[in-house]
Design an enzyme around this catalytic site. Structure first.
Site, PDB file in Angstrom:
ATOM      1  N   ASP A  69       0.697  -1.376   0.168  1.00  0.00           N
ATOM      2  CA  ASP A  69      -0.005   0.067  -0.056  1.00  0.00           C
ATOM      3  C   ASP A  69       0.942   1.195  -0.024  1.00  0.00           C
ATOM      4  OD1 ASP A  69      -2.269  -1.373   0.195  1.00  0.00           O
ATOM      5  OD2 ASP A  69      -2.206  -1.715   2.226  1.00  0.00           O
ATOM      6  N   LYS A 123       1.769   2.178  -5.272  1.00  0.00           N
ATOM      7  CA  LYS A 123       2.286   1.693  -6.331  1.00  0.00           C
ATOM      8  C   LYS A 123       1.436   1.910  -7.449  1.00  0.00           C
ATOM      9  CE  LYS A 123       2.242  -2.285  -4.520  1.00  0.00           C
ATOM     10  NZ  LYS A 123       2.001  -1.931  -2.965  1.00  0.00           N
ATOM     11  N   GLY A 162      -4.583  -4.342  -4.092  1.00  0.00           N
ATOM     12  CA  GLY A 162      -5.503  -3.122  -4.139  1.00  0.00           C
ATOM     13  C   GLY A 162      -4.845  -1.984  -4.501  1.00  0.00           C
ATOM     14  N   HIS A 163      -4.591  -1.739  -5.877  1.00  0.00           N
ATOM     15  CA  HIS A 163      -3.929  -0.388  -6.172  1.00  0.00           C
ATOM     16  C   HIS A 163      -4.813   0.637  -6.707  1.00  0.00           C
ATOM     17  CE1 HIS A 163      -0.081  -3.089  -7.178  1.00  0.00           C
ATOM     18  NE2 HIS A 163      -0.534  -3.416  -5.854  1.00  0.00           N
ATOM     19  N   GLN A 199       1.895  -5.920  -3.234  1.00  0.00           N
ATOM     20  CA  GLN A 199       2.244  -6.117  -1.821  1.00  0.00           C
ATOM     21  C   GLN A 199       3.623  -5.300  -1.231  1.00  0.00           C
ATOM     22  OE1 GLN A 199       1.498  -9.660  -3.470  1.00  0.00           O
ATOM     23  NE2 GLN A 199      -0.341  -8.718  -2.815  1.00  0.00           N
TER      24      GLN A 199
HETATM   25  P1  GDP Z   1      -0.702   0.479  -3.485  1.00  0.00           P
HETATM   26  O1  GDP Z   1      -1.485  -0.857  -3.080  1.00  0.00           O
HETATM   27  O2  GDP Z   1       0.555   0.542  -3.346  1.00  0.00           O
HETATM   28  O3  GDP Z   1      -1.101   0.751  -4.989  1.00  0.00           O
HETATM   29  O4  GDP Z   1      -1.456   1.732  -2.695  1.00  0.00           O
HETATM   30  P2  GDP Z   1      -3.065   1.325  -2.036  1.00  0.00           P
HETATM   31  O5  GDP Z   1      -3.744   2.190  -3.434  1.00  0.00           O
HETATM   32  O6  GDP Z   1      -3.388   0.512  -1.397  1.00  0.00           O
HETATM   33  O7  GDP Z   1      -2.776   2.607  -1.036  1.00  0.00           O
HETATM   34  C1  GDP Z   1      -2.338   3.941  -1.330  1.00  0.00           C
HETATM   35  C2  GDP Z   1      -3.367   5.014  -0.863  1.00  0.00           C
HETATM   36  O8  GDP Z   1      -2.720   6.331  -0.817  1.00  0.00           O
HETATM   37  C3  GDP Z   1      -4.380   5.226  -2.027  1.00  0.00           C
HETATM   38  O9  GDP Z   1      -5.671   5.417  -1.485  1.00  0.00           O
HETATM   39  C4  GDP Z   1      -3.832   6.197  -2.763  1.00  0.00           C
HETATM   40  O10 GDP Z   1      -5.011   6.952  -3.347  1.00  0.00           O
HETATM   41  C5  GDP Z   1      -3.380   7.226  -1.835  1.00  0.00           C
HETATM   42  N1  GDP Z   1      -2.021   8.036  -2.169  1.00  0.00           N
HETATM   43  C6  GDP Z   1      -1.244   7.689  -3.199  1.00  0.00           C
HETATM   44  N2  GDP Z   1      -0.241   8.736  -3.135  1.00  0.00           N
HETATM   45  C7  GDP Z   1      -0.398   9.360  -2.107  1.00  0.00           C
HETATM   46  C8  GDP Z   1      -0.053  10.792  -1.639  1.00  0.00           C
HETATM   47  O11 GDP Z   1       1.070  11.140  -2.075  1.00  0.00           O
HETATM   48  N3  GDP Z   1      -0.469  11.208  -0.740  1.00  0.00           N
HETATM   49  C9  GDP Z   1      -1.875  11.002  -0.234  1.00  0.00           C
HETATM   50  N4  GDP Z   1      -2.272  11.889   0.572  1.00  0.00           N
HETATM   51  N5  GDP Z   1      -2.355   9.686  -0.596  1.00  0.00           N
HETATM   52  C10 GDP Z   1      -1.822   9.169  -1.633  1.00  0.00           C
HETATM   53  P1  IMO Z   2      -0.878  -4.085  -2.267  1.00  0.00           P
HETATM   54  O1  IMO Z   2      -0.592  -4.727  -3.700  1.00  0.00           O
HETATM   55  C1  IMO Z   2      -0.930  -4.809   2.164  1.00  0.00           C
HETATM   56  C2  IMO Z   2      -1.010  -8.683   3.610  1.00  0.00           C
HETATM   57  C3  IMO Z   2      -2.285  -9.118   4.335  1.00  0.00           C
HETATM   58  C4  IMO Z   2      -1.621 -10.227   5.441  1.00  0.00           C
HETATM   59  C5  IMO Z   2      -0.466 -10.908   4.510  1.00  0.00           C
HETATM   60  C6  IMO Z   2      -0.954 -12.072   3.776  1.00  0.00           C
HETATM   61  O2  IMO Z   2      -2.167  -3.417  -2.169  1.00  0.00           O
HETATM   62  O3  IMO Z   2       0.056  -3.350  -1.669  1.00  0.00           O
HETATM   63  P2  IMO Z   2      -2.514 -12.847   1.921  1.00  0.00           P
HETATM   64  O4  IMO Z   2      -3.818 -12.288   1.592  1.00  0.00           O
HETATM   65  O5  IMO Z   2      -1.559 -12.256   0.890  1.00  0.00           O
HETATM   66  O6  IMO Z   2      -2.467 -14.222   2.240  1.00  0.00           O
HETATM   67  O7  IMO Z   2      -2.058 -12.005   3.208  1.00  0.00           O
HETATM   68  O8  IMO Z   2      -0.171  -9.804   3.530  1.00  0.00           O
HETATM   69  N1  IMO Z   2      -1.327  -8.411   2.231  1.00  0.00           N
HETATM   70  C7  IMO Z   2      -1.209  -6.936   1.976  1.00  0.00           C
HETATM   71  N2  IMO Z   2      -1.050  -5.891   2.687  1.00  0.00           N
HETATM   72  N3  IMO Z   2      -1.040  -4.576   0.893  1.00  0.00           N
HETATM   73  C8  IMO Z   2      -1.269  -5.598  -0.024  1.00  0.00           C
HETATM   74  O9  IMO Z   2      -1.121  -5.677  -1.330  1.00  0.00           O
HETATM   75  C9  IMO Z   2      -1.353  -6.752   0.504  1.00  0.00           C
HETATM   76  N4  IMO Z   2      -1.618  -8.052   0.057  1.00  0.00           N
HETATM   77  C10 IMO Z   2      -1.427  -8.881   1.142  1.00  0.00           C
HETATM   78  O10 IMO Z   2      -2.733  -8.151   5.022  1.00  0.00           O
HETATM   79  O11 IMO Z   2      -1.100  -9.577   6.440  1.00  0.00           O
HETATM   80 MG    MG Z   3      -2.996  -1.557  -1.860  1.00  0.00          MG
END
Ligand code: GDP
Ligand code: IMO
Ligand code: MG
Length: 424
Positions: free
Chosen positions: A14, A17, A41-42, A231
């Site tokens: 998270d 990415k 979840g991107h 991840q």
């Molecule tokens: P990912 O899994 O690495 O793609 O990240 P996620 O989408 O799960 O979580 C990142 C969250 O932070 C999302 O809600 C993005 O919209 C948000 N986000 C990304 N970059 C920034 C930033 O620079 N500032 C803020 N405030 N939010 C951001």
């Molecule tokens: P993105 O790509 C954050 C975590 C789960 C759990 C562990 C194992 O959005 O960054 P799993 O379902 O893979 O068996 O869970 O890994 N986990 C993540 N945490 N971002 C993710 O993906 C994750 N995918 C799995 O919360 O701790």
């Molecule tokens: Mg994510």
């Protein structure tokens, strides 16, 4: 022959990415996912829209991009077709831009049931899995009993499916559970299977191929490719805090096996880190904050899971872990995410070492239950700012990280939108 650039998260996932892949996509012909599955979840934010992708590469919204779901990814057809593609098919032509590896393994409905059963049996030692069937599916892959995307086009698909499903049902019963009592996304097995098979039928109309040839031929033709990690490096099955990890290789090495690219073809490695840390699920997190500051980071950063909605655990930036990830990944440039979340904080803390049983250490110890007491450097915070001139306190913060890790920060992200970035 062009080299493959890699973008991955250096923490526990998270990091942002999806956002940065979307920002960098115009520079690349192909965007490819190499591991993970719908546990990811991107999030992408552009033109007032917010979209969360799980299995599809984050290049899907750019004109003329080719998006590859590689062999190292695992796919739940139901989630892919019914929750991902159905949400975006009106704003982008997924069918023409998406290529799916015939060798990617399928997440069966009963893989998800097994994930649930396994977590239940672990009780207070649970992993905190997203319950998408990730562990059981990769287990079957390594056990040589998995079912792959290419199988759906073969006449004996149903037979293969039934053999695996029946073995799962036996396992579930042997573990003391009645599968009739387990629901997947609110559906019983028969209901979910029906929707799953309908999705399989739909999947057949997508471009399923040997993506390793597609990719290597494209590279030979001078095309550019960005590999999108899922991840984070600290969730890697080899080097994360085992067993509190995911079941794939999230580090750069995973790109080679997950796409069929030789190690000699890896180019730049973009490593993303949040200006603080978050973790969702169980497992060690030495700098976790249980106080009002932790709550503030969660609120300001909107730190709730993109896939599961769970509140994310929040804490200060952890430099020994960050340096460990950079070493494993061969990072060539850093990208600091969510710097805006730290705006207007009086003081910031950064962990530089741990006290472990009276000894000061910087290397991560073996025992995931080790009591690591973070040793902090306190730094001055910065005020909210506009424009591209970074405040001096943020410059100091970045310089401190660069010095510790030995790498330069090239981009600072200051908001969720595609356009909210400062290039250094
Ligand atoms: P990912 O899994 O690495 O793609 O990240 P996620 O989408 O799960 O979580 C990142 C969250 O932070 C999302 O809600 C993005 O919209 C948000 N986000 C990304 N970059 C920034 C930033 O620079 N500032 C803020 N405030 N939010 C951001
Ligand atoms: P993105 O790509 C954050 C975590 C789960 C759990 C562990 C194992 O959005 O960054 P799993 O379902 O893979 O068996 O869970 O890994 N986990 C993540 N945490 N971002 C993710 O993906 C994750 N995918 C799995 O919360 O701790
Ligand atoms: Mg994510």
């Amino acid at each position: 022959m062009t080299k493959v650039d890699v973008l991955l998260g250096l923490q526990w996932g998270d990091e942002g990415k999806g956002k940065i892949v979307d920002v960098l996509t115009p520079q690349y012909d192909i965007i490819a996912r190499f591991q993970g599955g719908p546990n990811a979840g991107h999030t992408l934010n552009f033109e007032g829209k917010k979209i969360v992708l799980h299995t599809i590469p984050s290049g899907i919204f750019r004109e003329n991009s080719i998006n590859v779901i590689g062999n190292g990814v695992i796919i739940d057809p139901y989630i892919l077709i019914n929750t991902e593609i159905s949400e975006i098919k009106d704003i982008t032509d997924v069918k023409s831009k998406l290529y799916i590896s015939e060798k990617a393994h399928l997440i069966l409905p009963t893989h998800r049931m097994l994930d649930y059963v396994n977590e239940n049996l672990l009780g207070k030692n649970k992993i905190g899995s997203t319950l998408k069937g990730i562990g059981p599916t990769y287990t079957d892959k390594v056990n040589r009993s998995g079912v792959r995307v290419g199988d759906i086009l073969l006449p004996n698909f149903k037979e293969k499916y039934n053999i695996l499903r029946d073995s799962h049902l036996k396992q579930i019963a042997a573990k003391g559970f009645d599968y009739n009592t387990i629901k997947i996304d609110g559906k019983n097995l028969a209901e979910y299977e029906q929707a799953w098979f309908a999705a399989v039928e739909e999947l057949k109309s997508y471009k399923i191929c040997a993506t390793e040839y597609l990719i290597n031929r494209a590279l030979a033709d001078g095309k550019t490719l960005l590999a999108e990690g899922a991840q984070g490096s600290l969730l890697d099955v080899e080097f994360g805090s085992y067993p509190f990890v995911t079941s794939s290789n999230t580090i750069t090495a995973g790109v080679c096996s997950g796409l069929g690219i030789a190690p000699t073809k890896i180019g730049k490695v973009y490593g993303l880190f949040k200006a603080y840390c978050t973790r969702v699920g169980e497992g060690p997190f030495p700098t976790e904050l249980f106080d009002a500051t932790g709550d503030l980071l969660r609120q300001n950063g909107g730190e709730f899971g993109s896939t599961t909605g769970r509140p994310r655990r929040c804490g200060w930036l952890d430099l020994p872990f960050l340096r460990y990830a950079c070493m494993l990944d061969g990072v060539t440039e850093l990208i600091m995410m969510k710097a805006d979340v730290l705006d207007n904080m009086e003081e910031l803390k950064v962990c530089t070492a741990y006290n472990y049983d009276g000894k000061i250490i910087e290397d991560i110890p073996f025992d995931p239950k080790a009591n690591l007491v973070p040793q902090y450097q306190t730094m001055k915070g910065w005020k909210e700012f506009s424009g591209n001139e970074i405040p001096s306190q943020m410059k100091d913060y970045i310089a401190f990280v660069e010095q510790y890790v030995g790498l330069k920060v090239k981009i600072v992200s200051v908001g969720p939108d595609r356009n909210q970035n400062i290039m250094l």
